[in-house]
Scaffold this active site. Structure first.
Site, PDB file in Angstrom:
ATOM      1  CG  ASP A  67      13.578  21.983 -35.797  1.00  0.00           C
ATOM      2  OD1 ASP A  67      13.680  23.329 -35.572  1.00  0.00           O
ATOM      3  OD2 ASP A  67      13.719  21.502 -36.983  1.00  0.00           O
ATOM      4  CG  ASP A  97      12.103  27.466 -34.802  1.00  0.00           C
ATOM      5  OD1 ASP A  97      12.393  28.382 -35.015  1.00  0.00           O
ATOM      6  OD2 ASP A  97      12.514  26.458 -35.229  1.00  0.00           O
ATOM      7  CB  CYS A 142      -0.764   0.240   1.173  1.00  0.00           C
ATOM      8  SG  CYS A 142      -0.079  -0.100   2.897  1.00  0.00           S
TER       9      CYS A 142
END
Length: 728
Positions: free
Chosen positions: A618, A413, A15
C-alpha cells in the site's frame, strides 16, 4: 516518440473473423504500435505514435468494410450500440410461419404448402430485404480478400434460394427449398437479437457505475447556494450535500458529521462515518447528516471516473488466450468454404443428386459460424471484471485477470497491509490509585494538538482531557506539561530513568511488551515531596487487521502460499508471522530490495516451490515490488503510486478481497475454457454432421444461433458469484 491511445466503436462486426480483419486494417496504418478489437464490446483500442490521427484510424476501418464511430464524452461508458431493433425479427417470423407449419404437418399427411409463386415472393423479400445486411458484409469481406460469418450465410442461403428459383422456372414445383433460406435467415436474425440482449447484460457493471454520476451539485458561491451542472463545478469549490443526496464530487469534509454508503464503489456493506477532514467520494450516498465539502477532484479526475476507465480498459483488452482463438479464426472461413466445396462435389459425384449435395454444402456453411469463438473470451472477461468491480476489486486489464488464476504465492507488506498501519494503545498498566479514565485524560492533556502517531492513539481513547499549561516537547524523549500545578511527564523508558522515576515491579512487564515488539511509553508526575513517580505504562502496537487471520486461511484453502516482506525487525515480523500462520517471513528488508526478493521468489523454487508471485502492498516503497511481481495488488487505502504500479486495486482494506480476486479470476478463466469448449464443440460436431448429410440447413441455422447465445448466457452465470468478503 510519444504513444497515444485511441478508443472508438466498430459497428457491423459479426464474428471473430471480422475482428481479425479490423485489426489487420488498423495495423497497416503507419505509426500504429498495438491494436485490440473486442467483439463483445464492439470497441477498438489502438496504441499509436502521436502523429497518427483518430480520423485516419477510423478511415482504415471504414475502408475495410465496417463502420467506425467516435465515443462521445456523454456516451463514453455505454460501450455497446443501442439494442438491435426487433421489427426485422417480427417480420421475419411472420414470413417464416407459413413455411414452418406445413413442414410440421407434412409427416401427418397434411399438405398445406403455399403456391410456388407466393413462396418465391416471400423468400425474395426475406432474402434480399431482411438478408441484405449479409450481402453487404459478405461483399466487403470479399473486397478485402477475407471472409466472415455473413459471407457464409450469404453464400449458403443464396445457394438454397437460387436452386429453388431454378426449379420454379423449369416447372419442378415439388422440389423447392425456399423454406431453407427463409428459416435460416430468420433463425440467424433471431439469434443475433438474443445475443445482443445478452451482451448488453454484460455491461451492467459499467452502466451501474455511470449511473452514480450526479448531474448537478449545490455549490456555495459567495453568500448564495446555487445548483450547478457538474461540468461547471471547480476544484476548491464548496459543495453542500444534504442528507440522502448522492455526493457529486470528490472532496474533504470541512463541516458536518454524517455517514456515507460506499457499497457501489468499494463493496463495503456498512455505511462509513464521515466527519471534518475525512475524504468523501463522488457517487456515494450521504447518510443522515448535512456535509459541507471542499472539492478536490471533478469529472475525469474523480475516483469514480478512474474506476470506470479501469473497468472499461479491462473489458476492452484481450486476454492472452484470445490470441490463440484469433489465429484460428483468421483461417476458419477459408477452410469452411473449402469443406463446403468438397461436400458439394463429393455428394454430387457419388449420388448424382446435385440438389441434395447443394443442400448439404449449405448446411456446412450455415453451421460453421465462428461467432461463438469470438464471443467466448470477451464476454466472460466483461462479466468477471464487472462482478469484481461491484465488490471493490478493480482489475486493470484482461491479462491480469487471466494471470491471477495461476498465482500460488502471495508476498505481503506488513504495515498498512496485514496491520492497520498506525499504532494503537493495546496495553495500559496503572501503578497508582487513578482510574483508567483519569490516566487517559491526563495523558491526552499532555498530547493535545499533537500529530504524533502515539499521541493520536491516546487521544482517540480518552473521553475527556484536562487543561494543560506549559506544554513542552523534549526532543527524543517525550512531552511535559503542568496540570493543576503539578508537573507531568509522558515519554520513553530512557527519559524515565534519567528522571530517576520510581519503578514498582515493572521490569517483567517491560520485558514482556518489548519481546512482543511493542512501543512502550510512561506517564509520570513530580511529587510534592520531590522525586518523580510512574503513574502508568502504555504499550503501543500496529495491530493486525481483524480479518487477517481468516483471510490468510482462505488463501491457504485456495492452495496459495503466503510470505511477508517487511522492513520491520525480525522479532516483530516473526510475531506477526506466527499469529497469522504465514508460510515464510522475510524481515529487515530495505525498500529498494523488496523487488529483488520478489525475483527470488519467482525464480528459486526451493523457497516456495512456485514461480508465480503476487505482491500486496500500500505504500510508495512497495511500488517497485508491485511492478516486479507477476501480479501487483494495491490496497485502495494506500498511496496513488502503489495503485498505479499494481495490476489490481482493492478499493477497501479488507484482506478477504485478495482471496475473492483469485477466486473470481479462477472462475472467469474456467468460464472462458467452458465457452471455448462449447464454441469448438458446436463446430467440431456440427460441421461433420452437416457434411455427412445428417443435418439439414434449418437445423444448422438453429444450432449456429444457439451456439452464440449459449456462450454469452454461460458467461452471465458469473453474475451469481458471491464474494467471501461480503460475509466479513
Amino acid at each position: 516518440m510519444k504513444t497515444v491511445q485511441y478508443h472508438f466503436i466498430v459497428e457491423d462486426m459479426s464474428c471473430a473473423s471480422c475482428v481479425g480483419r479490423v485489426e489487420k486494417a488498423l495495423k497497416k496504418v503507419d505509426g500504429v504500435v498495438d491494436v485490440s478489437v473486442n467483439l463483445a464490446t464492439e470497441k477498438a483500442t489502438v496504441d499509436a505514435d502521436e502523429h497518427v490521427t483518430l480520423e485516419s484510424l477510423m478511415s482504415a476501418v471504414d475502408n475495410a468494410g465496417y463502420h467506425a464511430v467516435k465515443i462521445t464524452q456523454s456516451a463514453k461508458s455505454s460501450q455497446l450500440k443501442t439494442q438491435l431493433s426487433s421489427w426485422p425479427i417480427v417480420v421475419a417470423v411472420i414470413f417464416a410461419i407459413p413455411f414452418v407449419f406445413p413442414m410440421l404437418l407434412a409427416p401427418f399427411g397434411v399438405h398445406l404448402m403455399m403456391p410456388a409463386w407466393l413462396q418465391l415472393v416471400i423468400a425474395s423479400i426475406v432474402q434480399f430485404g431482411l438478408g441484405a445486411k449479409f450481402y453487404r458484409s459478405g461483399f466487403n469481406a470479399v473486397k478485402a480478400l477475407s471472409g466472415n460469418m455473413d459471407l457464409l450465410v450469404a453464400i449458403g442461403t443464396s445457394a438454397a434460394y437460387g436452386l429453388s428459383v431454378y426449379q420454379f422456372f423449369v416447372g419442378n414445383d415439388e422440389h423447392l427449398y425456399f423454406e431453407s433460406s427463409v428459416i435460416i435467415i430468420t433463425l440467424i436474425l433471431l439469434g443475433k437479437w438474443l445475443e445482443s440482449n445478452a451482451k448488453r447484460q454484460t455491461t451492467q457493471a459499467i452502466k451501474a457505475l455511470s449511473a452514480l454520476r450526479p448531474d448537478v451539485a449545490l455549490v456555495r458561491r459567495g453568500d448564495q447556494e446555487v445548483s450547478l451542472p457538474i461540468s461547471q463545478v471547480k476544484v476548491h469549490d464548496i459543495v453542500i450535500i444534504k442528507p440522502g443526496d448522492r455526493i457529486p464530487v470528490d472532496g474533504i469534509v470541512i463541516e458536518g458529521v454524517s455517514s456515507s454508503d460506499e457499497s457501489m464503489l468499494t463493496g463495503e456493506s456498512l455505511p462509513v462515518n464521515k466527519t471534518v477532514n475525512d475524504v468523501v467520494t463522488g457517487g456515494t450516498i450521504n447518510g443522515e447528516g448535512l456535509l459541507i465539502v471542499k472539492t478536490t477532484a471533478i469529472q475525469s479526475d474523480s475516483t469514480l471516473s478512474k474506476i470506470i476507465e479501469m473497468v472499461e480498459s479491462a473489458q476492452a483488452k484481450k486476454a492472452p488466450i484470445q490470441r490463440v482463438v484469433d489465429r484460428i479464426s483468421a483461417v476458419f472461413v477459408p477452410v469452411i468454404l473449402l469443406i463446403a466445396l468438397v461436400t458439394l462435389l463429393a455428394w454430387g459425384m457419388m449420388s448424382h443428386d446435385w440438389q441434395q449435395a447443394l443442400l448439404h454444402a449449405v448446411a456446412v456453411l450455415v453451421i460453421a459460424c465462428p461467432c461463438a469463438l469470438g464471443l467466448a473470451t470477451p464476454t466472460a472477461i466483461m462479466v468477471g471484471t464487472g462482478v469484481a468491480a461491484g465488490h471493490g476489486i478493480l482489475i486493470k486489464d484482461a491479462e491480469a485477470l487471466e494471470t491471477l488464476h495461476n498465482i500460488n504465492t502471495i508476498a505481503f507488506d506488513k504495515t498498512g497491509t496485514l496491520t492497520i498501519g498506525k499504532p494503537e494503545l493495546v496495553e495500559m498498566d496503572i501503578m497508582g490509585s487513578e482510574t483508567p479514565d483519569q490516566i487517559l485524560s491526563l495523558a491526552a492533556s499532555l498530547q493535545a494538538g499533537s500529530e504524533h502517531p502515539l499521541a493520536k492513539a491516546i487521544l482517540s481513547r480518552a473521553k475527556t482531557h484536562c487543561y494543560a499549561q506549559n506544554i513542552t516537547s523534549v526532543a527524543g524523549f517525550g512531552v511535559m506539561a503542568t496540570v493543576d500545578n503539578t508537573e507531568y511527564y509522558l515519554g520513553s523508558l530512557r527519559w524515565m530513568k534519567s528522571l530517576n522515576a520510581y519503578f514498582v515491579n515493572m521490569d517483567d512487564k517491560v520485558s514482556e511488551l518489548s519481546s512482543k515488539g511493542y512501543t512502550i511509553s510512561f506517564l509520570a508526575k513530580q511529587q510534592l515531596e520531590g522525586g518523580v513517580v510512574i503513574l502508568a505504562l502504555f504499550g503501543f502496537a500496529d495491530v493486525i487487521k481483524q480479518e487477517a487471520k481468516t483471510a490468510i486461511e482462505a488463501l491457504h484453502q485456495l492452495n496459495v502460499k503466503t510470505v511477508m516482506l517487511t522492513g520491520d525487525s525480525q522479532k516483530v515480523a516473526n510475531m506477526v508471522g506466527q499469529q497469522l500462520s504465514l508460510d515464510k517471513v522475510i524481515a529487515e528488508v530495505l525498500p529498494q530490495d523488496k523487488a529483488n526478493y520478489i525475483y527470488q521468489l519467482q525464480q528459486n523454487e526451493n523457497i516456495t516451490n512456485v514461480n508465480k508471485v503476487a505482491m500486496v502492498g500500500d505504500g510508495v516503497n512497495d511500488a517497485p515490488a508491485l511492478a516486479a511481481a507477476d501480479i501487483g495488488i494495491a490496497m485502495g487505502t494506500g498511496t496513488d503510486v502503489a495503485m498505479h504500479a499494481a495490476s489490481i486495486t482493492l478499493m477497501r482494506g479488507n484482506l478477504f478481497l485478495i482471496a475473492d480476486a483469485i477466486d473470481i479470476s479462477r472462475r472467469t478463466y474456467h468460464k472462458i475454457k467452458q465457452n471455448l469448449f462449447w464454441a469448438f464443440f458446436y463446430n467440431l460436431i456440427g460441421i461433420p454432421l452437416a457434411a455427412l448429410g445428417f443435418l439439414n440447413p434449418m437445423l444448422a441455422g438453429a444450432a449456429m444461433a444457439l451456439s452464440s447465445v449459449s456462450v454469452v448466457t454461460n458467461a452471465l452465470l458469473l453474475k451469481r458469484w458471491k464474494a467471501r468478503s461480503a460475509n466479513q
